[in-house]
Design an enzyme around this catalytic site. Structure first.
Site, PDB file in Angstrom:
ATOM      1  N   ASP A 154       0.844  -1.195   0.000  1.00  0.00           N
ATOM      2  CA  ASP A 154       0.000   0.000   0.000  1.00  0.00           C
ATOM      3  C   ASP A 154       0.886   1.254   0.000  1.00  0.00           C
ATOM      4  OD1 ASP A 154      -2.418   1.385   0.203  1.00  0.00           O
ATOM      5  OD2 ASP A 154      -2.438   1.332   2.402  1.00  0.00           O
ATOM      6  N   HIS A 155       0.641   2.166  -0.920  1.00  0.00           N
ATOM      7  CA  HIS A 155       1.375   3.437  -0.997  1.00  0.00           C
ATOM      8  C   HIS A 155       2.891   3.284  -1.065  1.00  0.00           C
ATOM      9  CE1 HIS A 155      -2.142   6.018  -0.558  1.00  0.00           C
ATOM     10  NE2 HIS A 155      -2.583   5.157   0.359  1.00  0.00           N
ATOM     11  N   SER A 208     -13.047   3.974   4.594  1.00  0.00           N
ATOM     12  CA  SER A 208     -13.691   3.525   5.838  1.00  0.00           C
ATOM     13  C   SER A 208     -14.963   4.336   6.073  1.00  0.00           C
ATOM     14  CB  SER A 208     -12.733   3.712   7.017  1.00  0.00           C
ATOM     15  OG  SER A 208     -11.794   2.665   7.037  1.00  0.00           O
ATOM     16  N   ASP A 259      -8.816   0.716   6.413  1.00  0.00           N
ATOM     17  CA  ASP A 259      -7.885   0.604   7.535  1.00  0.00           C
ATOM     18  C   ASP A 259      -8.511   1.206   8.798  1.00  0.00           C
ATOM     19  OD1 ASP A 259      -5.779   0.431   9.244  1.00  0.00           O
ATOM     20  OD2 ASP A 259      -4.367   1.578   8.065  1.00  0.00           O
ATOM     21  N   ARG A 300      -9.022  -0.189  12.763  1.00  0.00           N
ATOM     22  CA  ARG A 300      -8.413   0.438  13.944  1.00  0.00           C
ATOM     23  C   ARG A 300      -9.474   0.802  14.977  1.00  0.00           C
ATOM     24  NH1 ARG A 300      -3.857   4.594  11.492  1.00  0.00           N
ATOM     25  NH2 ARG A 300      -2.978   3.133  10.021  1.00  0.00           N
ATOM     26  N   ARG A 346      -5.042 -11.647  26.295  1.00  0.00           N
ATOM     27  CA  ARG A 346      -5.955 -12.490  25.503  1.00  0.00           C
ATOM     28  C   ARG A 346      -7.402 -12.147  25.770  1.00  0.00           C
ATOM     29  NH1 ARG A 346      -3.033 -17.843  27.646  1.00  0.00           N
ATOM     30  NH2 ARG A 346      -3.475 -16.653  29.524  1.00  0.00           N
TER      31      ARG A 346
HETATM   32  P1  13P Z   1      -9.144   4.637   5.562  1.00  0.00           P
HETATM   33  O1  13P Z   1      -8.323   5.546   6.402  1.00  0.00           O
HETATM   34  O2  13P Z   1     -10.424   5.302   5.142  1.00  0.00           O
HETATM   35  O3  13P Z   1      -9.400   3.318   6.180  1.00  0.00           O
HETATM   36  O4  13P Z   1      -8.323   4.373   4.207  1.00  0.00           O
HETATM   37  C1  13P Z   1      -7.293   3.422   4.157  1.00  0.00           C
HETATM   38  C2  13P Z   1      -6.508   3.476   2.886  1.00  0.00           C
HETATM   39  O5  13P Z   1      -6.871   4.109   1.923  1.00  0.00           O
HETATM   40  C3  13P Z   1      -5.245   2.714   2.865  1.00  0.00           C
HETATM   41  O6  13P Z   1      -4.524   2.921   1.686  1.00  0.00           O
HETATM   42  O1  G3H Z   2      -2.862   4.703   3.578  1.00  0.00           O
HETATM   43  C1  G3H Z   2      -3.095   4.758   4.762  1.00  0.00           C
HETATM   44  C2  G3H Z   2      -3.284   3.548   5.579  1.00  0.00           C
HETATM   45  O2  G3H Z   2      -4.276   3.784   6.528  1.00  0.00           O
HETATM   46  C3  G3H Z   2      -2.004   3.101   6.206  1.00  0.00           C
HETATM   47  O3  G3H Z   2      -1.664   3.936   7.257  1.00  0.00           O
HETATM   48  O4  G3H Z   2       0.791   4.310   6.977  1.00  0.00           O
HETATM   49  O5  G3H Z   2      -0.341   4.612   9.210  1.00  0.00           O
HETATM   50  O6  G3H Z   2      -0.020   2.342   8.241  1.00  0.00           O
HETATM   51  P1  G3H Z   2      -0.222   3.800   7.957  1.00  0.00           P
HETATM   52 ZN    ZN Z   3      -4.549   4.856   0.868  1.00  0.00          ZN
END
Ligand code: 13P
Ligand code: G3H
Ligand code: ZN
Length: 316
Positions: free
Chosen positions: A83-84, A218, A260, A264, A285
């Site tokens: 991701d990213h 989200s 994501d 959370r 647990r």
């Molecule tokens: P949210 O913050 O809306 O869950 O988006 C997550 C996301 O785009 C991760 O790349």
């Molecule tokens: O792209 C954003 C996601 O929520 C990932 O966030 O870089 O804090 O893990 P993070």
């Molecule tokens: Zn993202």
């Protein structure tokens, strides 16, 4: 089934009007909660790892957990996605580590630089049977009444369908994250949520069959927001993308929906609740277990919102 890339998933999702959930993983409880949900709902899955996740848990631990999930769920097609990703080097490292999909996010760079870097990653990834997601436009909310294509201010940040066509042709990228008014995190809109569906419609006309990705998707579910606020948290103004909007987008070419924040919040809400109700509890647990259950139930619900529940077989 071994790990898969997202080709077949996106083909089926586009054709049949649903989207695949791409869930961010950071630890064992999150990963297990997601896996239990897709196993119960027989849904295809994309597990994604951010740079932050890798710094927190390390790539080898995350990858090992995902490998266990794949081994124990042979009937579920699972793609593992960076991701990213921000550089060619990062994408290359993840490909070497066995990821089946990578994102190169060069959306903050000038257009021609975004094209050049995306193309470099695509050329390398395709030689290794790995698919690539890129991004055009900048994520961010649509303020007040300003919506959609053609408006001078907002169109600078949202994605331009004409550019999408040119970008896809020149990079040969497999999917594209498009900015239509969503943003990362729990505070997506100040007032009413608004998304530029007209952009999706226009891209669909220009590039029929091409899979799009929605980041920042989200919903900030009321159940978890209320629990967090009730048990000592402070997120009164949190607001997400309405689930109807997600379902609508999934029928307009959006084949991957990134989630994501909802994971959370589910985890945090449950832990807060247990700490408040049982202040003498100190066995992890006893609070991480219920938090994992909350994630599983939330993800099961999401799979129905996305329309991918029951689609594991057709995506295999
Ligand atoms: P949210 O913050 O809306 O869950 O988006 C997550 C996301 O785009 C991760 O790349
Ligand atoms: O792209 C954003 C996601 O929520 C990932 O966030 O870089 O804090 O893990 P993070
Ligand atoms: Zn993202």
């Amino acid at each position: 089934m071994a790990l898969v890339n997202t080709k077949k998933m996106f083909e089926m999702a586009y054709k049949n009007g649903y989207a695949i959930g791409a869930f961010n993983v950071n630890n064992m409880e999150i990963t297990q909660g997601i896996i239990e949900a897709v196993a119960q709902e027989k849904a295809p899955l994309i597990l994604q790892v951010s740079r932050g996740a890798r710094e927190y848990a390390s790539n080898s631990w995350l990858k090992a957990m995902i490998d266990v999930a794949v081994r124990e769920n042979p009937d579920i097609p699972i793609a593992i996605h960076l991701d990213h990703g921000d550089t060619f080097k990062t994408c290359k490292e993840f490909i070497t580590d066995g990821f089946t999909s990578v994102m190169i996010d060069a959306s903050s760079k000038p257009y021609e630089d975004n094209i050049a870097l995306t193309k470099e990653v695509v050329d390398y990834a395709h030689k290794h049977n790995v698919v690539v997601e890129a991004e055009l436009g900048q994520l961010g909310g649509i303020e007040e009444d300003i919506v959609g294509v053609g408006h001078d201010d907002i169109s600078k940040h949202l994605c331009d369908p004409e550019q999408v066509q040119d970008f896809v042709k020149r990079t040969n990228v497999d999917s594209l994250a498009v900015a239509i008014g969503t943003s990362h995190g729990a505070y997506k809109f100040k007032k009413e949520p608004k998304l530029a569906f007209d952009i999706l419609e226009e891209i669909g006309k220009r590039l029929p069959g091409f899979p799009l990705v929605m980041h920042g998707s989200s919903s900030v579910l009321k159940e978890f927001k209320d629990l967090i606020n009730k048990y000592g948290g402070k997120m009164p103004d949190a607001m997400g993308v309405p689930e109807e909007a997600i379902t609508r987008a999934s029928k307009m070419g959006v084949c991957k929906v990134n989630i994501d924040t909802d994971l959370r919040m589910a985890l945090t809400a449950k832990i807060r609740q247990i700490f408040a109700e049982k202040p003498n509890e100190f066995d992890p647990r006893k609070y991480l277990g219920p938090a994992r259950d909350a994630i599983r139930e939330m993800v099961k619900h999401k799979l129905h919102v996305l329309g991918c529940a029951g689609k594991a077989k057709e995506c295999s």
